[in-house]
Design a protein around this motif. Structure first.
Motif, PDB file in Angstrom:
ATOM      1  N   THR A  86     -18.559  -0.459  -0.042  1.00  0.00           N
ATOM      2  CA  THR A  86     -17.964  -1.697  -0.562  1.00  0.00           C
ATOM      3  C   THR A  86     -16.603  -1.906   0.071  1.00  0.00           C
ATOM      4  OG1 THR A  86     -16.965  -0.531  -2.429  1.00  0.00           O
ATOM      5  CG2 THR A  86     -19.163  -1.472  -2.772  1.00  0.00           C
ATOM      6  N   LEU A  87     -16.237  -3.160   0.236  1.00  0.00           N
ATOM      7  CA  LEU A  87     -14.958  -3.493   0.836  1.00  0.00           C
ATOM      8  C   LEU A  87     -13.832  -3.246  -0.167  1.00  0.00           C
ATOM      9  CD1 LEU A  87     -13.506  -4.730   3.302  1.00  0.00           C
ATOM     10  CD2 LEU A  87     -13.771  -6.962   2.181  1.00  0.00           C
ATOM     11  N   ASN A  88     -12.841  -2.490   0.253  1.00  0.00           N
ATOM     12  CA  ASN A  88     -11.683  -2.211  -0.590  1.00  0.00           C
ATOM     13  C   ASN A  88     -10.658  -3.319  -0.343  1.00  0.00           C
ATOM     14  OD1 ASN A  88      -9.403  -1.216  -1.888  1.00  0.00           O
ATOM     15  ND2 ASN A  88      -9.929   0.920  -1.410  1.00  0.00           N
ATOM     16  N   ARG A  89     -10.762  -4.419  -1.110  1.00  0.00           N
ATOM     17  CA  ARG A  89      -9.944  -5.603  -0.875  1.00  0.00           C
ATOM     18  C   ARG A  89      -8.442  -5.346  -0.999  1.00  0.00           C
ATOM     19  NH1 ARG A  89     -12.943 -10.117  -0.405  1.00  0.00           N
ATOM     20  NH2 ARG A  89     -15.173  -9.934  -0.904  1.00  0.00           N
ATOM     21  N   LEU A  96      -2.945  -6.491   5.840  1.00  0.00           N
ATOM     22  CA  LEU A  96      -2.570  -7.785   6.408  1.00  0.00           C
ATOM     23  C   LEU A  96      -1.113  -8.141   6.091  1.00  0.00           C
ATOM     24  CD1 LEU A  96      -5.840  -9.805   5.649  1.00  0.00           C
ATOM     25  CD2 LEU A  96      -5.028  -9.017   7.884  1.00  0.00           C
ATOM     26  N   ALA A  97      -0.679  -7.824   4.882  1.00  0.00           N
ATOM     27  CA  ALA A  97       0.711  -8.097   4.498  1.00  0.00           C
ATOM     28  C   ALA A  97       1.677  -7.272   5.344  1.00  0.00           C
ATOM     29  CB  ALA A  97       0.904  -7.796   3.013  1.00  0.00           C
ATOM     30  N   ALA A  98       1.307  -6.019   5.606  1.00  0.00           N
ATOM     31  CA  ALA A  98       2.168  -5.164   6.427  1.00  0.00           C
ATOM     32  C   ALA A  98       2.258  -5.703   7.844  1.00  0.00           C
ATOM     33  CB  ALA A  98       1.632  -3.734   6.422  1.00  0.00           C
ATOM     34  N   TRP A  99       1.120  -6.160   8.378  1.00  0.00           N
ATOM     35  CA  TRP A  99       1.142  -6.728   9.731  1.00  0.00           C
ATOM     36  C   TRP A  99       1.995  -7.997   9.789  1.00  0.00           C
ATOM     37  CZ3 TRP A  99      -1.007 -11.498  11.293  1.00  0.00           C
ATOM     38  CH2 TRP A  99      -0.931 -11.747  12.676  1.00  0.00           C
ATOM     39  N   THR A 100       1.893  -8.829   8.765  1.00  0.00           N
ATOM     40  CA  THR A 100       2.687 -10.060   8.713  1.00  0.00           C
ATOM     41  C   THR A 100       4.174  -9.744   8.702  1.00  0.00           C
ATOM     42  OG1 THR A 100       0.914 -11.198   7.513  1.00  0.00           O
ATOM     43  CG2 THR A 100       3.113 -12.171   7.418  1.00  0.00           C
ATOM     44  N   ARG A 119      -9.697   0.422  11.650  1.00  0.00           N
ATOM     45  CA  ARG A 119      -9.081   1.744  11.801  1.00  0.00           C
ATOM     46  C   ARG A 119      -8.140   2.081  10.657  1.00  0.00           C
ATOM     47  NH1 ARG A 119      -8.820   0.434  17.571  1.00  0.00           N
ATOM     48  NH2 ARG A 119      -6.668  -0.302  17.321  1.00  0.00           N
ATOM     49  N   VAL A 120      -7.911   1.173   9.757  1.00  0.00           N
ATOM     50  CA  VAL A 120      -7.052   1.435   8.606  1.00  0.00           C
ATOM     51  C   VAL A 120      -7.825   2.284   7.596  1.00  0.00           C
ATOM     52  CG1 VAL A 120      -5.788   0.402   6.685  1.00  0.00           C
ATOM     53  CG2 VAL A 120      -5.789  -0.713   8.938  1.00  0.00           C
ATOM     54  N   PRO A 121      -7.306   3.451   7.197  1.00  0.00           N
ATOM     55  CA  PRO A 121      -8.016   4.297   6.240  1.00  0.00           C
ATOM     56  C   PRO A 121      -8.243   3.579   4.909  1.00  0.00           C
ATOM     57  CG  PRO A 121      -6.205   5.501   7.274  1.00  0.00           C
ATOM     58  CD  PRO A 121      -6.041   4.058   7.656  1.00  0.00           C
ATOM     59  N   GLY A 122      -9.437   3.775   4.353  1.00  0.00           N
ATOM     60  CA  GLY A 122      -9.734   3.263   3.021  1.00  0.00           C
ATOM     61  C   GLY A 122     -10.176   1.826   2.968  1.00  0.00           C
ATOM     62  N   VAL A 123     -10.449   1.199   4.120  1.00  0.00           N
ATOM     63  CA  VAL A 123     -10.906  -0.187   4.107  1.00  0.00           C
ATOM     64  C   VAL A 123     -12.260  -0.297   3.403  1.00  0.00           C
ATOM     65  CG1 VAL A 123     -11.742  -2.088   5.564  1.00  0.00           C
ATOM     66  CG2 VAL A 123      -9.614  -0.914   6.122  1.00  0.00           C
ATOM     67  N   PHE A 124     -13.095   0.741   3.581  1.00  0.00           N
ATOM     68  CA  PHE A 124     -14.386   0.768   2.901  1.00  0.00           C
ATOM     69  C   PHE A 124     -14.425   1.939   1.935  1.00  0.00           C
ATOM     70  CE2 PHE A 124     -15.407  -1.456   6.882  1.00  0.00           C
ATOM     71  CZ  PHE A 124     -15.985  -2.608   6.372  1.00  0.00           C
ATOM     72  N   GLU A 125     -15.135   1.764   0.834  1.00  0.00           N
ATOM     73  CA  GLU A 125     -15.320   2.801  -0.158  1.00  0.00           C
ATOM     74  C   GLU A 125     -16.807   3.088  -0.324  1.00  0.00           C
ATOM     75  OE1 GLU A 125     -11.729   2.595  -3.373  1.00  0.00           O
ATOM     76  OE2 GLU A 125     -13.374   1.162  -3.609  1.00  0.00           O
ATOM     77  N   SER A 126     -17.118   4.376  -0.532  1.00  0.00           N
ATOM     78  CA  SER A 126     -18.505   4.766  -0.785  1.00  0.00           C
ATOM     79  C   SER A 126     -18.730   4.813  -2.289  1.00  0.00           C
ATOM     80  CB  SER A 126     -18.786   6.142  -0.173  1.00  0.00           C
ATOM     81  OG  SER A 126     -20.026   6.625  -0.616  1.00  0.00           O
TER      82      SER A 126
END
Length: 302
Positions: A86-89, A96-100, A119-126
């Motif tokens: 599942t996507l870790n919103r 995205l906020a950090a990149w901005t 490549r960002v850790p935790g973007v997806f969760e099992s």
């Protein structure tokens, strides 16, 4: 060639791998072992196997009694049995906020695309993290581990057999040297008596020597340099070493041989210090040199 029993001594170095399958799952296990004073295991496990770490550790220790072992277990799931993700919103929003902030506040240019985001850790969760291994999968892990342990043990036995042949050859040569030392020691009293008589005769050419007194002095010196007890004990230790090598019951022998080698060196050093015969001293040095070679080999034994 000596006939060794089926249960051979083992080296501490070896490699083994095993694999097994269950519905929707492939399991692979790799084991690597190297020298260590004790049994030291390092396990690399997927999340699904973390709850079973102690059980897996005990299984490895039934085969490995001594040595450092790296255990690497990998699980590969097929598409039909893959753990749902599942996507870790919140993580995505934070990234995205950090990149901005980097772009607006620090003027850093560049694109923040999908590849970078992945490549960002935790973007997806099992959703099945740590609980996705069923009974069939757990059994497959045991089968793969058993296969890897069998291969590892076979490799350690093969290496152990080579070490045993070398050690037995060296110990046998040491026994031959001890026999030579014992025979040379038997001639020491007579040689001492002759040497004393010759030296005294050079000092007092006009005096008649008392053969009895010379014999007494020679006997006194011979008693001080007597190495009978040391050679007997040394022969006993060497015979015991061969017995350990020949009658291994499959249990670790490295430490037993280490302790025995200490006794062998102690007797050898005593022989060297008490000897008044150059030939015996040289043979004692040969024994010490061979003992050091044996010590190096023993460090590789389980």
């Amino acid at each position: 060639m000596l006939e060794w029993p089926a249960l051979m001594i083992r080296s501490m170095t070896g490699y083994g791998q095993g694999a097994a399958e269950a519905p929707g799952l492939k399991v692979s296990v790799e084991l690597r072992s190297v020298n260590n004073r004790f049994a030291d295991l390092k396990l690399r496990l997927p999340d699904d196997l973390v709850p079973f770490e102690q059980e897996l550790r005990r299984k490895v220790l039934t085969t490995v009694k001594r040595g450092r072992v790296d255990v690497d277990v990998r699980l590969e799931r097929t598409a039909s049995s893959a753990v749902p993700l599942t996507l870790n919103r919140p993580v995505v929003v934070a990234a995205l906020a950090a990149w901005t902030s980097l772009r607006d506040e620090f003027g850093i240019s560049g694109a923040f695309d999908l590849q970078t985001l992945m490549r960002v850790p935790g973007v997806f969760e099992s959703t099945g993290r740590g609980a996705g291994l069923d009974e069939a999968g757990r059994k497959a892990v045991d089968v793969a581990l058993d296969s890897a342990l069998t291969a590892l043990d076979a490799e350690r036995r093969r290496e152990g057999g080579l070490l045993r042949d070398d050690l037995a050859s060296r110990v046998s040569r040491m026994r031959e040297v001890v026999v030579v030392i014992r025979e040379a020691a038997a001639a020491v009293p007579q040689a001492l008596q002759k040497k004393i008589a010759e030296r005294v005769q050079l000092l007092v050419t006009q005096v008649t020597l008392d053969p009895t007194r010379i014999a007494q002095e020679a006997a006194f010196l011979a008693d001080r340099s007597d190495i009978t007890e040391e050679t007997v004990r040394l022969e006993g230790h060497l015979s015991h070493a061969l017995t350990i090598l020949a009658d291994s019951d499959g249990e670790p022998v490295g430490k037993r041989l280490e302790f025995l080698l200490q006794e062998i060196l102690r007797e050898t050093n005593t022989i060297a210090s008490k000897s008044v015969d150059l030939g015996i001293s040289r043979h004692a040095l040969d024994l010490k040199a061979e003992s050091e070679k044996i010590r190096e080999q023993i460090q590789n034994l389980e």
